[in-house]
Design an enzyme around this catalytic site. Structure first.
Site, mmCIF file in Angstrom:
data_model
loop_
_atom_site.group_PDB
_atom_site.id
_atom_site.type_symbol
_atom_site.label_atom_id
_atom_site.label_comp_id
_atom_site.label_asym_id
_atom_site.label_seq_id
_atom_site.Cartn_x
_atom_site.Cartn_y
_atom_site.Cartn_z
ATOM 1 N N TYR A 1 18.454 55.354 8.365
ATOM 2 C CA TYR A 1 17.954 55.316 6.984
ATOM 3 C C TYR A 1 16.887 56.398 6.851
ATOM 4 C CZ TYR A 1 20.049 50.613 6.314
ATOM 5 O OH TYR A 1 20.895 49.529 6.200
ATOM 6 N N ARG B 1 23.285 45.799 -5.025
ATOM 7 C CA ARG B 1 22.558 47.085 -5.036
ATOM 8 C C ARG B 1 21.903 47.365 -6.395
ATOM 9 N NH1 ARG B 1 24.409 49.875 -0.452
ATOM 10 N NH2 ARG B 1 26.135 48.854 0.575
HETATM 11 N N1 LIG Z 1 24.580 46.158 7.222
HETATM 12 C C1 LIG Z 1 24.902 46.955 6.224
HETATM 13 O O1 LIG Z 1 25.990 47.549 6.210
HETATM 14 C C2 LIG Z 1 23.935 47.142 5.088
HETATM 15 C C3 LIG Z 1 24.336 47.850 3.959
HETATM 16 C C4 LIG Z 1 23.422 47.980 2.913
HETATM 17 C C5 LIG Z 1 22.175 47.404 3.001
HETATM 18 N N2 LIG Z 1 21.802 46.742 4.126
HETATM 19 C C6 LIG Z 1 20.442 46.166 4.259
HETATM 20 O O2 LIG Z 1 20.253 45.200 3.259
HETATM 21 C C7 LIG Z 1 19.099 45.502 2.476
HETATM 22 C C8 LIG Z 1 19.326 45.088 1.050
HETATM 23 O O3 LIG Z 1 20.453 45.787 0.532
HETATM 24 P P1 LIG Z 1 20.463 46.410 -0.892
HETATM 25 O O4 LIG Z 1 19.232 47.224 -1.048
HETATM 26 O O5 LIG Z 1 21.759 47.039 -1.147
HETATM 27 O O6 LIG Z 1 20.370 45.110 -1.727
HETATM 28 P P2 LIG Z 1 20.105 44.623 -3.179
HETATM 29 O O7 LIG Z 1 18.929 43.727 -3.065
HETATM 30 O O8 LIG Z 1 21.392 44.106 -3.657
HETATM 31 O O9 LIG Z 1 19.760 45.883 -4.096
HETATM 32 C C9 LIG Z 1 18.488 46.430 -4.084
HETATM 33 C C10 LIG Z 1 18.270 47.276 -5.336
HETATM 34 O O10 LIG Z 1 18.393 46.459 -6.493
HETATM 35 C C11 LIG Z 1 17.462 46.867 -7.479
HETATM 36 N N3 LIG Z 1 16.681 45.690 -7.939
HETATM 37 C C12 LIG Z 1 16.510 45.317 -9.211
HETATM 38 N N4 LIG Z 1 15.787 44.196 -9.282
HETATM 39 C C13 LIG Z 1 15.446 43.858 -8.047
HETATM 40 C C14 LIG Z 1 14.680 42.797 -7.496
HETATM 41 N N5 LIG Z 1 14.114 41.861 -8.231
HETATM 42 N N6 LIG Z 1 14.531 42.761 -6.155
HETATM 43 C C15 LIG Z 1 15.105 43.679 -5.374
HETATM 44 N N7 LIG Z 1 15.838 44.720 -5.843
HETATM 45 C C16 LIG Z 1 16.008 44.795 -7.183
HETATM 46 C C17 LIG Z 1 16.579 47.922 -6.846
HETATM 47 O O11 LIG Z 1 17.049 49.191 -7.264
HETATM 48 P P3 LIG Z 1 16.056 50.158 -8.040
HETATM 49 O O12 LIG Z 1 14.810 50.187 -7.182
HETATM 50 O O13 LIG Z 1 16.775 51.446 -8.115
HETATM 51 O O14 LIG Z 1 15.827 49.477 -9.366
HETATM 52 C C18 LIG Z 1 16.864 47.797 -5.353
HETATM 53 O O15 LIG Z 1 16.741 49.016 -4.679
HETATM 54 C C19 LIG Z 1 18.906 47.012 2.679
HETATM 55 O O16 LIG Z 1 17.573 47.404 2.432
HETATM 56 C C20 LIG Z 1 19.313 47.179 4.100
HETATM 57 O O17 LIG Z 1 18.219 46.842 4.956
HETATM 58 C C21 LIG Z 1 22.675 46.588 5.153
#
Ligand SMILES: NC(=O)c1ccc[n+]([C@@H]2O[C@H](COP(=O)([O-])OP(=O)(O)OC[C@H]3O[C@@H](n4cnc5c(N)ncnc54)[C@H](OP(=O)(O)O)[C@@H]3O)[C@@H](O)[C@H]2O)c1
Length: 332
Positions: free
Chosen positions: A59, A211
């Protein structure tokens, strides 16, 4: 530190806060992030009692781990359960060039991660994807050696299917499977989740807000100029349909006095004590919204209304593009 509800990862894993913080978007994939705000968000999470912090060495090509080291400086290391993914290969331009989980590569990745994180152990260490050229038994065997040597405490996996889960677990207990799971990504329910339960393996669910797509903060006029622009569910032909599902969810959220994101996270929390959602908050306001989901108790009627508003398989588009889907052991 406050008392957040706790959940234990699998039958062999650590007990962690029921909500974890994923750091990915603070360094990569979701467009520019503010470093000061990222660190303030990690501090706010720790202060609120969040213990599970998820990162990956790829990352931001090490940036995310260095950020976490900075955020943990002066904090009690024992209050953080650090989960690190490795194995994804990047080019200097940020391109994705493959996966490497050979035993020698694992030891090399681990040596660099320990140094970047400024710690002598990683709590949960996991390959981000499977490597088609290396049997999972060999990779897990090398990880087991690293557990024996004290460099890692637990072994996790990411985006693998039921068969790989069984094969890996036969070599060394697997603590948790990190995999996408949300109201609009329910693929694990048929086979993967029952297998994990059968083996005593926990789930750390990512993409619980898809996301940002189902966070209630996305809109048709916000074009995805980052990695999300490559995801089919954000594409012009699918976005309208997917945002209509979010609006149906918004009605339910409003009736409960909650936000859309809180309902989406609370739904994942309701799917079992063995599931820990990771939220990708990059700012303190988003984090505090997410943490509010822990106070939202959904009744059976609420859950039925939510599932009627967003039926399984209702989303338009696959969760990754065709090329990335082909790398997912979990989709085979
Ligand atoms: N194992 C894997 O293959 C894999 C893949 C992807 C992720 N991950 C892990 O899982 C974690 C979470 O994944 P993700 O970031 O895709 O998940 P997510 O929580 O579905 O999406 C996060 C995005 O949603 C938006 N958002 C809007 N309201 C929110 C709120 N109240 N709280 C949090 N986010 C909000 C933000 O985008 P904006 O800031 O642009 O508004 C934030 O960046 C990652 O950080 C990573 O550590 C693992």
């Amino acid at each position: 530190m406050t008392n957040l509800p706790q959940r234990t990862l699998g039958s062999t894993g650590p007990t962690v806060s029921a909500l974890g913080l994923g750091l990915m978007g603070m360094s990569d994939l979701y467009g520019p992030a503010d470093e000061q705000e990222s660190i303030a968000t990690i501090h706010a999470a720790l202060d609120a009692g969040v213990t599970l912090l998820d990162t990956g060495d790829f990352y931001g090509m090490g940036h995310n781990e260095l950020l976490l080291r900075d955020a943990l400086r002066g904090r009690n290391r024992e209050n953080a359960v650090i989960s690190v993914k490795f194995g994804a290969l990047r080019g200097p331009d940020g391109s994705w060039t493959g996966v490497d989980t050979r035993p020698a590569a694992i030891k090399n990745f681990l040596a660099y991660s320990l140094r970047r994180l400024g710690t002598d152990h990683i709590d949960i260490y996991r390959p981000a994807r499977t490597d088609a050229s290396i049997p999972i038994e060999e990779s897990v065997g090398a990880l087991a050696e690293m557990v024996q040597a004290g460099y890692i405490r637990h072994i996790g996996l990411s985006e693998v299917g039921a068969d790989t889960l069984r094969r890996a677990h036969a070599v060394h207990p697997i603590t948790d499977l990190q995999i996408e799971y949300s109201l609009i990504s329910r693929g694990i329910e048929d086979e993967i989740l029952p297998t994990a339960r059968d083996l005593g393996i926990g789930i750390t669910a990512y993409g619980v807000l898809s996301r940002g797509l189902i966070s209630g903060h996305w809109s048709a006029d916000r074009s995805a100029r980052d990695f999300r622009g490559h995801l089919p569910r954000f594409s012009a032909e699918n976005l309208e349909r997917n945002l209509a599902l979010v609006e149906a969810l918004r009605d339910i959220a409003q009736e409960r006095g909650a936000s859309v994101a809180q309902v989406a996270i609370a739904w994942v929390l309701s799917r079992g004590q063995d599931i820990v959602p990771l939220v990708g908050a990059r700012r303190r306001d988003r984090l505090s919204e997410s943490l509010g989901a822990l106070d939202l108790q959904l009744s059976q009627n609420d859950l039925a209304a939510i599932e009627a508003a967003v039926p399984a398989d209702a989303a338009a588009g696959t969760r990754y593009d065709a090329m990335q889907m082909s790398f997912l052991d979990s989709e085979r």
